[in-house]
Design a protein around this motif. Structure first.
Motif, PDB file in Angstrom:
ATOM      1  N   PHE A  47      29.411  42.989  38.806  1.00  0.00           N
ATOM      2  CA  PHE A  47      30.868  42.952  38.872  1.00  0.00           C
ATOM      3  C   PHE A  47      31.463  44.338  38.617  1.00  0.00           C
ATOM      4  O   PHE A  47      32.290  44.816  39.387  1.00  0.00           O
ATOM      5  N   TYR A  48      31.025  44.982  37.539  1.00  0.00           N
ATOM      6  CA  TYR A  48      31.581  46.301  37.223  1.00  0.00           C
ATOM      7  C   TYR A  48      31.197  47.339  38.282  1.00  0.00           C
ATOM      8  O   TYR A  48      32.021  48.154  38.692  1.00  0.00           O
ATOM      9  N   GLU A  49      29.953  47.304  38.740  1.00  0.00           N
ATOM     10  CA  GLU A  49      29.528  48.251  39.772  1.00  0.00           C
ATOM     11  C   GLU A  49      30.291  48.023  41.073  1.00  0.00           C
ATOM     12  O   GLU A  49      30.698  48.973  41.743  1.00  0.00           O
ATOM     13  N   LYS A  50      30.513  46.770  41.428  1.00  0.00           N
ATOM     14  CA  LYS A  50      31.295  46.447  42.630  1.00  0.00           C
ATOM     15  C   LYS A  50      32.711  47.007  42.513  1.00  0.00           C
ATOM     16  O   LYS A  50      33.342  47.368  43.512  1.00  0.00           O
ATOM     17  N   ASN A  51      33.202  47.121  41.302  1.00  0.00           N
ATOM     18  CA  ASN A  51      34.544  47.636  41.056  1.00  0.00           C
ATOM     19  C   ASN A  51      34.556  49.140  40.785  1.00  0.00           C
ATOM     20  O   ASN A  51      35.549  49.672  40.271  1.00  0.00           O
ATOM     21  N   GLY A  52      33.451  49.818  41.125  1.00  0.00           N
ATOM     22  CA  GLY A  52      33.423  51.282  41.078  1.00  0.00           C
ATOM     23  C   GLY A  52      32.998  51.888  39.749  1.00  0.00           C
ATOM     24  O   GLY A  52      33.048  53.104  39.589  1.00  0.00           O
ATOM     25  N   PHE A  53      32.566  51.071  38.801  1.00  0.00           N
ATOM     26  CA  PHE A  53      32.101  51.600  37.516  1.00  0.00           C
ATOM     27  C   PHE A  53      30.655  52.058  37.653  1.00  0.00           C
ATOM     28  O   PHE A  53      29.888  51.503  38.436  1.00  0.00           O
TER      29      PHE A  53
END
Length: 178
Positions: A102-108
């Protein structure tokens, strides 16, 4: 149900701050805030040059429907670096993998040079990964300094009162890995 009740029903005890500490942070620390509605709860510290998301909980009935992304997008619009702590991947706990995705998908991205380990009351160490998003090119050294601020100002806020000790001394819980 209070925001704290909602958080305590989801987060493990070793990750969740004492209810009194959180209430004092909200009441007495100018940067610390809580925002909630029926779909989510988010507690965060809005510092002048970065935002630390302490807890983000999306209600089970709205997970997978874009609520978490909308919350993160609201923070991104402020144009500051965003930092958060995430449990490392655990094959036995698929939720850890979902959160990371989720966080990686959101650019984190994970700050791979920062090691962050705190101990709970009985001395059991708990390692968390530091993730960050930034509108600018930011160094992980900068993220490390901001995490030290989080430890001093948020995690250690009234810690002696609630835990009888400082729980996140930056020199003890943060380490730079080459």
């Amino acid at each position: 149900m209070t925001f704290y009740d909602r958080l305590s029903n989801y987060f493990p005890d070793h990750e969740l701050k004492h209810e009194g500490q959180m209430n004092e942070l909200i009441d007495d620390h100018e940067a610390y805030k809580v925002h909630e509605d029926e779909d989510f709860v988010v507690t965060y510290a809005d510092f002048p040059d970065f935002i630390f998301i302490d807890y983000l909980l999306v209600s089970p009935k709205t997970r997978g429907k874009g609520t978490g992304t909308k919350v993160l997008d609201t923070f991104k619009k402020r144009g500051k670096t965003i930092i958060l702590e995430v449990e490392p991947p655990d094959a036995d706990d698929t939720d850890t993998l979902k959160r990371i995705r989720f966080y990686e998908k959101n650019g984190f991205q994970r700050a791979e040079h920062i090691e962050y380990t705190r101990s709970d009351d009985d001395g059991t160490p708990h390692t968390m990964d530091v993730y960050y998003w930034s509108p600018d090119d930011v160094s992980q050294r900068s993220i490390l300094k901001q995490m030290a601020t989080v430890c001093r100002e948020i995690h250690n806020f009234e810690a002696m009162k609630y835990y009888g000790r400082l729980i996140a001394e930056p020199d003890e819980v943060l380490d730079w890995q080459h």
